[in-house]
Design a protein around this motif. Sequence first.
Motif, PDB file in Angstrom:
ATOM      1  N   ILE A 172       0.691  -1.314  -0.149  1.00  0.00           N
ATOM      2  CA  ILE A 172       0.042  -0.167   0.201  1.00  0.00           C
ATOM      3  C   ILE A 172       0.850   1.473  -0.224  1.00  0.00           C
ATOM      4  O   ILE A 172       1.673   0.995   1.221  1.00  0.00           O
ATOM      5  CB  ILE A 172      -0.835   0.202   1.365  1.00  0.00           C
ATOM      6  N   PRO A 173       0.514   1.696  -1.263  1.00  0.00           N
ATOM      7  CA  PRO A 173       1.952   2.806  -1.362  1.00  0.00           C
ATOM      8  C   PRO A 173       1.692   4.503  -0.172  1.00  0.00           C
ATOM      9  O   PRO A 173       1.613   5.691  -0.673  1.00  0.00           O
ATOM     10  CB  PRO A 173       1.550   3.147  -2.779  1.00  0.00           C
ATOM     11  N   VAL A 174       1.212   4.587   0.782  1.00  0.00           N
ATOM     12  CA  VAL A 174       1.206   5.216   1.982  1.00  0.00           C
ATOM     13  C   VAL A 174       1.748   5.052   3.087  1.00  0.00           C
ATOM     14  O   VAL A 174       2.141   4.100   3.727  1.00  0.00           O
ATOM     15  CB  VAL A 174      -0.342   5.189   2.260  1.00  0.00           C
ATOM     16  N   ASN A 175       2.271   6.553   2.975  1.00  0.00           N
ATOM     17  CA  ASN A 175       3.300   7.095   4.613  1.00  0.00           C
ATOM     18  C   ASN A 175       2.305   7.284   5.507  1.00  0.00           C
ATOM     19  O   ASN A 175       1.176   7.008   5.864  1.00  0.00           O
ATOM     20  CB  ASN A 175       4.088   7.901   4.048  1.00  0.00           C
ATOM     21  N   PHE A 176       2.576   7.552   6.659  1.00  0.00           N
ATOM     22  CA  PHE A 176       2.695   7.621   7.801  1.00  0.00           C
ATOM     23  C   PHE A 176       1.722   9.214   7.840  1.00  0.00           C
ATOM     24  O   PHE A 176       0.614   9.134   8.654  1.00  0.00           O
ATOM     25  CB  PHE A 176       3.625   8.380   8.938  1.00  0.00           C
ATOM     26  N   ILE A 177       1.738  10.183   7.113  1.00  0.00           N
ATOM     27  CA  ILE A 177       1.253  10.732   7.219  1.00  0.00           C
ATOM     28  C   ILE A 177      -0.161  11.003   6.338  1.00  0.00           C
ATOM     29  O   ILE A 177      -1.227  11.049   7.011  1.00  0.00           O
ATOM     30  CB  ILE A 177       1.543  12.285   6.556  1.00  0.00           C
ATOM     31  N   GLY A 178      -0.531  10.090   5.101  1.00  0.00           N
ATOM     32  CA  GLY A 178      -1.694   9.321   4.437  1.00  0.00           C
ATOM     33  C   GLY A 178      -1.924   8.297   5.422  1.00  0.00           C
ATOM     34  O   GLY A 178      -3.621   8.522   4.961  1.00  0.00           O
ATOM     35  N   ALA A 179      -1.120   7.552   6.717  1.00  0.00           N
ATOM     36  CA  ALA A 179      -2.098   6.866   7.580  1.00  0.00           C
ATOM     37  C   ALA A 179      -3.048   7.620   8.613  1.00  0.00           C
ATOM     38  O   ALA A 179      -4.269   7.667   8.870  1.00  0.00           O
ATOM     39  CB  ALA A 179      -1.342   6.249   7.948  1.00  0.00           C
ATOM     40  N   LEU A 180      -2.196   9.068   8.938  1.00  0.00           N
ATOM     41  CA  LEU A 180      -2.768   9.928   9.556  1.00  0.00           C
ATOM     42  C   LEU A 180      -4.197  10.812   9.295  1.00  0.00           C
ATOM     43  O   LEU A 180      -5.654  10.806   9.537  1.00  0.00           O
ATOM     44  CB  LEU A 180      -2.333  10.814  10.330  1.00  0.00           C
ATOM     45  N   ILE A 181      -4.359  10.806   7.194  1.00  0.00           N
ATOM     46  CA  ILE A 181      -5.537  11.528   7.042  1.00  0.00           C
ATOM     47  C   ILE A 181      -6.764  10.332   7.188  1.00  0.00           C
ATOM     48  O   ILE A 181      -7.745  10.810   6.552  1.00  0.00           O
ATOM     49  CB  ILE A 181      -4.726  12.145   5.444  1.00  0.00           C
ATOM     50  N   ILE A 182      -5.930   9.068   6.881  1.00  0.00           N
ATOM     51  CA  ILE A 182      -7.268   8.116   7.025  1.00  0.00           C
ATOM     52  C   ILE A 182      -7.862   7.724   7.832  1.00  0.00           C
ATOM     53  O   ILE A 182      -9.253   7.767   8.028  1.00  0.00           O
ATOM     54  CB  ILE A 182      -6.779   6.754   5.956  1.00  0.00           C
ATOM     55  N   VAL A 183      -6.896   8.054   9.075  1.00  0.00           N
ATOM     56  CA  VAL A 183      -8.062   7.973  10.648  1.00  0.00           C
ATOM     57  C   VAL A 183      -8.549   9.127  10.946  1.00  0.00           C
ATOM     58  O   VAL A 183      -9.562   8.909  10.997  1.00  0.00           O
ATOM     59  CB  VAL A 183      -6.939   8.063  11.391  1.00  0.00           C
ATOM     60  N   ILE A 184      -8.442  10.526  10.482  1.00  0.00           N
ATOM     61  CA  ILE A 184      -8.670  11.615  10.448  1.00  0.00           C
ATOM     62  C   ILE A 184     -10.188  11.468   9.528  1.00  0.00           C
ATOM     63  O   ILE A 184     -11.511  11.986  10.659  1.00  0.00           O
ATOM     64  CB  ILE A 184      -7.865  12.879  10.676  1.00  0.00           C
ATOM     65  N   PHE A 185     -10.014  11.426   8.760  1.00  0.00           N
ATOM     66  CA  PHE A 185     -10.892  11.797   7.427  1.00  0.00           C
ATOM     67  C   PHE A 185     -11.659  10.370   7.889  1.00  0.00           C
ATOM     68  O   PHE A 185     -13.043  10.741   7.715  1.00  0.00           O
ATOM     69  CB  PHE A 185     -10.622  11.524   6.013  1.00  0.00           C
ATOM     70  N   GLY A 186     -11.761   8.979   7.651  1.00  0.00           N
ATOM     71  CA  GLY A 186     -12.643   8.245   7.642  1.00  0.00           C
ATOM     72  C   GLY A 186     -14.101   8.133   9.169  1.00  0.00           C
ATOM     73  O   GLY A 186     -14.649   8.035   9.066  1.00  0.00           O
ATOM     74  N   PHE A 187     -12.792   8.657   9.704  1.00  0.00           N
ATOM     75  CA  PHE A 187     -13.400   8.481  11.629  1.00  0.00           C
ATOM     76  C   PHE A 187     -14.765  10.073  11.292  1.00  0.00           C
ATOM     77  O   PHE A 187     -15.942   9.324  11.159  1.00  0.00           O
ATOM     78  CB  PHE A 187     -12.994   9.278  12.323  1.00  0.00           C
ATOM     79  N   PHE A 188     -14.282  10.991  10.938  1.00  0.00           N
ATOM     80  CA  PHE A 188     -15.463  12.036  10.354  1.00  0.00           C
ATOM     81  C   PHE A 188     -16.312  11.830   9.846  1.00  0.00           C
ATOM     82  O   PHE A 188     -17.223  11.573   9.640  1.00  0.00           O
ATOM     83  CB  PHE A 188     -14.411  12.824  10.054  1.00  0.00           C
ATOM     84  N   PHE A 189     -15.944  11.273   8.660  1.00  0.00           N
ATOM     85  CA  PHE A 189     -16.788  10.358   7.087  1.00  0.00           C
ATOM     86  C   PHE A 189     -17.505   9.406   7.588  1.00  0.00           C
ATOM     87  O   PHE A 189     -18.924   9.279   7.054  1.00  0.00           O
ATOM     88  CB  PHE A 189     -16.561  10.652   5.653  1.00  0.00           C
ATOM     89  N   ALA A 190     -17.362   8.305   8.066  1.00  0.00           N
ATOM     90  CA  ALA A 190     -17.781   6.991   8.776  1.00  0.00           C
ATOM     91  C   ALA A 190     -19.033   7.662   9.692  1.00  0.00           C
ATOM     92  O   ALA A 190     -20.017   7.959   9.601  1.00  0.00           O
ATOM     93  CB  ALA A 190     -17.257   6.421   9.549  1.00  0.00           C
ATOM     94  N   THR A 191     -18.756   8.881  10.617  1.00  0.00           N
ATOM     95  CA  THR A 191     -19.942   9.445  11.760  1.00  0.00           C
ATOM     96  C   THR A 191     -20.822  10.278  10.491  1.00  0.00           C
ATOM     97  O   THR A 191     -22.271  10.719  10.879  1.00  0.00           O
ATOM     98  CB  THR A 191     -19.599  10.106  12.796  1.00  0.00           C
ATOM     99  N   VAL A 192     -20.620  10.684   9.652  1.00  0.00           N
ATOM    100  CA  VAL A 192     -21.360  11.645   8.811  1.00  0.00           C
ATOM    101  C   VAL A 192     -22.329  10.757   7.994  1.00  0.00           C
ATOM    102  O   VAL A 192     -23.331  10.874   8.233  1.00  0.00           O
ATOM    103  CB  VAL A 192     -20.374  13.237   8.566  1.00  0.00           C
ATOM    104  N   SER A 193     -21.369  10.052   7.616  1.00  0.00           N
ATOM    105  CA  SER A 193     -22.125   8.763   6.301  1.00  0.00           C
ATOM    106  C   SER A 193     -23.638   7.813   7.385  1.00  0.00           C
ATOM    107  O   SER A 193     -24.553   8.383   6.962  1.00  0.00           O
ATOM    108  CB  SER A 193     -20.914   7.995   6.011  1.00  0.00           C
ATOM    109  N   SER A 194     -22.971   7.956   8.494  1.00  0.00           N
ATOM    110  CA  SER A 194     -23.603   6.884   9.439  1.00  0.00           C
ATOM    111  C   SER A 194     -25.050   8.094   9.692  1.00  0.00           C
ATOM    112  O   SER A 194     -26.338   7.083   9.905  1.00  0.00           O
ATOM    113  CB  SER A 194     -23.061   6.095  10.594  1.00  0.00           C
TER     114      SER A 194
END
Length: 633
Positions: free
Chosen positions: A349-371
Amino acid sequence: MNENKEFKPYIPAEKITPEFTVTSIIMGVILAVVFGAANAYLGLRVGMTVSASIPAAVISMGVIRVIMKKNSILESNMVQTIGSAGESLAAGAIFTMPALFLWAQEGLCDMPSLVEITLIALCGGVLGVLFMVPLRNALIVKEHATLLYPEGTACADVLLAGEEGGANASTVFAGMGFAAAFKFIVDGLKVIPADIAAAFKSFKGEIGTEVYPALLGVGYIVGPRIASFMFVGSLVGWMVIIPLICLFGPDTVMYPGTAPIAEIYANGGAAAIWSTYVKYIGAGAIATGGIISLIKSLPLIITTFRDSMKSMKNGRNTSTARTAQDLPMNFIILGIIAMVFIIWIVPAIPVNFIGALIIVIFGFFFATVSSRMVGLVGSSNNPVSGMAIATLLIATFVIKASGDTGIHGMTAAIAIGSVICIVAAIAGDTSQDLKTGYILGATPKKQQIGELIGVIASGLAIGGVLYLLNAAWGYGTAEVPAPQATLMKMIVEGIMGGKLPWTLVFVGVFLALALEILHIPVMPFAIGLYLPIYLNATIMIGGVVRWFVEKRKGVDEKTKEAQATDGTLYCAGMIAGEGLVGILLAILAVLNVSGFLDLSARGINFGNIGGIVLLILMILSLLKFSIWKKKKA
């Protein structure tokens, strides 16, 4: 609040009935893979997918109640819970990941590995489920009276009306069978052309339709209003913009074209002008439509996130009843950490630590919004595409700012966008399924495990499906144009290297803004502009059939509603049937045996007349299983 305390599910908490059984798991996994593959094919062809929850519920009732002679509503619910996960994961994956194949075709990078695709799909799917679980008590239970979750409630209604499960299941299977036959005649035997087209040479416009059952089914399901906006978008593109381009600049060489416009038209007709110029206008309109939908939803998104966090903090579930059991919080936290660690550490997976951090922040935010948003406005109005575009824009800018501006940075941006898109789609699907379970009296913990099983099954299959379709036809072709992924690729390239024809893109941007000012829905119009007119004309025909079913005089509303539902189930079956035959034909193409079936190569072809006859037969079959369907006494 008292309303929620008084709510009694169909199966009481103290009653134990079969739910998480071998039968439900096997059937659910099969449907997750089948509907996931069928929706992947559909989405890559027409840029949209359809919900699999109700068809999966109806099929499970048909098998469990009619064939197995069992009366277990929670077992049927578990089947649809697992099965619908496949459709949602496919919807998230096809939005973005084919961009990696397109770059590989251009020689910019290696083909994405099966391991990479599978891990991205699995991480996004698992995170989508895990992010949503802590919200269940706050959103599904505490706000049962205010958050309706339309698709989840409709699915519960279908399961509760299970007495007709066998008859309705036969409608789905009939749709699958007829569509499989129609698709095989057109794309397998090739005795009928896929397109019926009429070109206006002096005018330089073109109009036509495709002879595919899934397109007819999509039009029927989305209804006449959305179908008409899509068709008008195509009319503007093919009967207004293309003729104007040919009129004003026949001798002009205009980027991204490399030859005079008149020469491009002479060699490829209106379709060549559309693919060279008009699709960029459509891309600008779609991106703007996605961002507009996100901006319009911002107040709701902010209050949704705030209320969800407040509810989650104050509404901890302390009940030990069967219907109140969720996956333990330590399992949730460990699972999230494991997924993020895999995204960051695994080289595939071509993602570094910053990318993983973006995924956690945006992932939780958009999962909450989507739900929460699917509870208010339904899954079909959930701005997943806007979320994906916003994430992609921010991720690409951040990656570019960090100095990673080459193809590695572009693939990293797409990987981040893929995970977020899947997270948002799965979180919305999980919420709908848990609402269904809450109404019926299912065990949430078992449903959540079922969601994870569905995600894993479809996640393991989606890589093979994407590879197969690419090997058979290649993304960006007429067979699998992959519209959303092409758009995401264009966005990333535009930010990283400025490779876009920005004038055309901005024409689309301001066209979208004008439509928004006029209160015309931007996204369906933009999709119509971005996709070939042949696709949208068939979708329009399906919408007209739906209009005819619903507007007939002399028929009571209850009968019309029942007949419209029968038509929806038949169309869901048609979409699945065509998708499965599409996968089968892809396998035959890869094995180099598809030519053996091609009767057109031996001079057998019924031409446009045959196409018109087949299209009429498709419409008649839809009417046969909706308004002409005989009800059992």
